[in-house]
Design a protein around this motif. Structure first.
Motif, mmCIF file in Angstrom:
data_model
loop_
_atom_site.group_PDB
_atom_site.id
_atom_site.type_symbol
_atom_site.label_atom_id
_atom_site.label_comp_id
_atom_site.label_asym_id
_atom_site.label_seq_id
_atom_site.Cartn_x
_atom_site.Cartn_y
_atom_site.Cartn_z
ATOM 1 N N ILE A 1 0.845 -1.192 0.000
ATOM 2 C CA ILE A 1 0.000 0.000 0.000
ATOM 3 C C ILE A 1 0.882 1.245 0.000
ATOM 4 O O ILE A 1 2.085 1.153 0.264
ATOM 5 C CB ILE A 1 -0.968 -0.027 1.217
ATOM 6 N N PHE A 2 0.280 2.392 -0.304
ATOM 7 C CA PHE A 2 1.087 3.612 -0.424
ATOM 8 C C PHE A 2 1.725 4.001 0.920
ATOM 9 O O PHE A 2 1.165 3.736 1.985
ATOM 10 C CB PHE A 2 0.240 4.768 -0.979
ATOM 11 N N HIS B 1 -6.925 2.239 5.598
ATOM 12 C CA HIS B 1 -6.556 2.003 4.196
ATOM 13 C C HIS B 1 -6.076 0.564 4.009
ATOM 14 O O HIS B 1 -6.454 -0.109 3.051
ATOM 15 C CB HIS B 1 -5.444 2.964 3.763
ATOM 16 N N ASP C 1 -7.602 5.640 12.043
ATOM 17 C CA ASP C 1 -6.741 6.690 11.502
ATOM 18 C C ASP C 1 -5.279 6.528 11.924
ATOM 19 O O ASP C 1 -4.460 7.412 11.647
ATOM 20 C CB ASP C 1 -7.228 8.073 11.966
ATOM 21 N N LEU D 1 -8.983 -1.840 4.216
ATOM 22 C CA LEU D 1 -9.825 -1.751 3.014
ATOM 23 C C LEU D 1 -9.175 -2.530 1.861
ATOM 24 O O LEU D 1 -9.841 -3.301 1.155
ATOM 25 C CB LEU D 1 -10.014 -0.275 2.646
ATOM 26 N N ARG D 2 -7.871 -2.345 1.712
ATOM 27 C CA ARG D 2 -7.154 -3.075 0.660
ATOM 28 C C ARG D 2 -7.233 -4.587 0.907
ATOM 29 O O ARG D 2 -7.430 -5.377 -0.014
ATOM 30 C CB ARG D 2 -5.700 -2.571 0.634
ATOM 31 N N GLY E 1 2.458 6.110 3.961
ATOM 32 C CA GLY E 1 1.626 7.080 4.671
ATOM 33 C C GLY E 1 0.200 6.584 4.881
ATOM 34 O O GLY E 1 -0.620 7.308 5.444
ATOM 35 N N PRO F 1 -1.590 5.966 11.890
ATOM 36 C CA PRO F 1 -0.639 5.871 10.781
ATOM 37 C C PRO F 1 0.165 4.577 10.868
ATOM 38 O O PRO F 1 0.504 4.135 11.958
ATOM 39 C CB PRO F 1 0.274 7.093 11.005
#
Lengths: 66, 483
Positions: free
Chosen positions: A12-13, A20, A52, A23-24, A15, A54
């Motif tokens: 994943i990207f 995220h 949220d 979800l991926r 950051g 990080p």
């Protein structure tokens, strides 16, 4: 970056946050996408973290639906 | 001789008495040090009246209560972040509560250099951080540590901020021009001498729980690590290698209340527990008045640009959003998931800050990646599949999508056309920007997964509107759908 979600490596990207990565993971495994509020997310120590939160490369998280 | 003997005996007796007396005083000296700590408040200013009421109550029990913040007070609420003097609502409320100090979180730098300098000047509490230094022209004074004398106990607080793999805290690179950052453990090593100059040694840390544990394993000299960054919910605190570590999740859901018992200049007992804020029934009246004052923020009604013609479709507004993030990020191509455009009509006339926040309310950041034309095409299809069969909006390219049926059940073929009207080169690498949601759900294989710019797409849209002043999107399209 690569993080581990429920014992599965996810690219994943840089950051990205916990939500995220999850979800991926859900899409990769063709799971029904759940709202992050309905999940309990934990770090490698078993402590609850926020959607949220990080993430950094190599981090391990797990999640469960409430 | 007799006189000499008398003096000698008296001297010895005096020395014995003094020594015994001193030991008695030291042995009997025992006190409890109380600390309230927060981390990652992320602009949850509306909860500060409840926190203020809790702190008021705790100060009735111990007037020498220390109030510490482990960073990331800002970034998370437009009232605070878009305030003309950015982050002033949080700072004024923290001043009212009487925070004793904070460390920098990575998001403190989102104020930009001039905003951060103002934030520090407006704060009645110091920003403590040992692994940062600022160029003189920034006018930012950083303090590596601070001593507090609390009930005769000498407390030293050392601060550290997170450094990502790119060598800076996680914020946009432009925000940290003029700052130099040093590795956390190397910095701590340099300041270990402070252990001998205090009774209680505290690390105020914004490096995340996992790294706090590593620090505790390596540096048992600390009595306490007040942590932040990873939004980790601890049950009070957790002891690693004798060091108590505390942290709460974000947005002021809870506080940590720590008690350190100090005897003979040493911490002999450590306890920490959580205090719930969300359901706390009382609010500090003065703090609530400030919240009410700041909530009526005229900045949200500020006009950013004039819409020359009305918007009458999701696509027109999607095209605007994509143009904005492409332009501001300096990318060749941009895309946004269709579900990320939250309304479909906007009249001609004023386009305000509030309009932007309604249009793009999710707090998505822009993510930039370098990918080939083939990888982009696969991403767009993956985005369609994950976004309830709605094709994403784009800028820098126009997409011709042929579906298998009128219900858009699946994509039969896709042509991605460049500004010259020809299909983009599948082997050429393009700089592509997408919002973080669209980038995440586009789960197709690609070499570069991208990098978070740490700028919200809504902020990019505001910057774009301020830049162009006039917008005209009537009839504009970036997508041709063929059934």
């Amino acid at each position: 970056m690569t993080v581990t979600v429920n014992n599965q490596e996810i690219r994943i990207f840089n950051g990205a946050t916990a939500k995220h990565a999850i979800l991926r993971y859900m899409l990769k495994n063709k799971l029904e996408v759940k709202k992050v509020d309905n999940l309990v997310i934990k770090d490698k120590y078993g402590h609850q973290i926020d959607g949220d939160a990080p993430l950094s490369d190599g981090q391990t998280i797990t999640f469960k639906t409430v | 001789m007799k006189t000499f003997l008398r003096i000698a005996i008296l001297t010895v007796l005096a020395a014995v008495y003094t020594s015994t007396h001193a030991q008695t005083v030291k042995a009997s000296y025992k006190t409890d040090l109380h600390i309230v700590s927060t981390n990652d408040m992320h602009a949850a200013f509306e909860k500060l009246p409840q926190m203020a009421a809790i702190v008021d109550s705790l100060r009735c029990l111990d007037k020498d209560l220390l109030v510490l913040c482990a960073g990331d007070s800002r970034t998370g609420h437009p009232i605070n972040d878009l305030y003309p003097n950015t982050s002033y609502p949080m700072i004024s409320l923290m001043n009212l509560i009487g925070f004793d100090c904070t460390t920098f979180g990575n998001h403190e730098f989102d104020s930009h250099q001039d905003g951060l300098a103002r934030n520090i000047n407006e704060s009645n509490f110091p920003y403590i951080c040992a692994n940062i230094s600022a160029d003189a022209e920034l006018g930012i004074q950083t303090t590596p540590y601070k001593f507090f004398d609390v009930k005769g106990v000498r407390v030293c607080v050392l601060g550290v901020v997170q450094i990502g793999s790119h060598g800076r805290p996680d914020t946009h690179p432009k925000n940290v021009v003029g700052f130099t950052f040093a590795p956390v453990e190397e910095t701590i090593q340099k300041y270990l001498y402070l252990r001998d100059e205090c009774d209680v040694f505290i690390l105020l840390s914004h490096i995340g729980f996992e790294d706090d544990v590593k620090v505790a394993e390596k540096f048992p000299q600390f009595d306490l690590i007040v942590g932040g960054h990873s939004h980790t919910q601890l049950e009070g605190g957790e002891i690693h290698n004798g060091v108590l570590i505390t942290q709460n999740v974000n947005k002021l859901k809870r506080l940590t209340y720590t008690t350190l018992t100090v005897e003979n200049g040493k911490v002999t007992n450590k306890q920490a527990k959580n205090i719930e804020i969300e359901n706390y029934p009382k609010k500090n009246v003065a703090a609530q008045s400030l919240v009410n004052f700041f909530s009526d923020n005229p900045e949200l009604g500020k006009v950013l640009a004039q819409a020359v013609t009305p918007f009458s479709s999701y696509e027109e507004l999607g095209c605007l959003m994509c143009d904005a993030i492409r332009d501001i990020s300096g990318s060749d191509i941009s895309f946004c998931n269709a579900g990320g455009v939250r309304y479909e009509e906007h009249p001609a006339g004023d386009f305000t800050v509030s309009d932007v926040l309604r249009l793009d309310p999710f707090g998505n950041n822009a993510v930039v990646m370098n990918i080939t034309g083939k990888e982009l095409k696969d991403m767009l299809i993956a985005c369609f599949n994950a976004d309830e069969n709605r094709f994403p909006y784009t800028s820098g390219v126009t997409c011709h999508v042929t579906y298998t049926d009128s219900k858009r059940s699946a994509i039969k073929s896709l042509k991605v056309l460049g500004p010259d009207g020809k299909e983009i080169n599948p082997k050429k690498t393009y700089k592509v920007v997408g919002n973080s949601y669209a980038t995440t759900v586009s789960n197709s294989p690609r070499k570069d997964q991208g990098e978070d710019t740490n700028i919200a797409t809504s902020d990019m849209l505001m910057s774009y509107l301020k830049k162009v002043q006039k917008i005209d999107y009537q009839g504009k399209t970036c997508l041709k759908e063929i059934f």
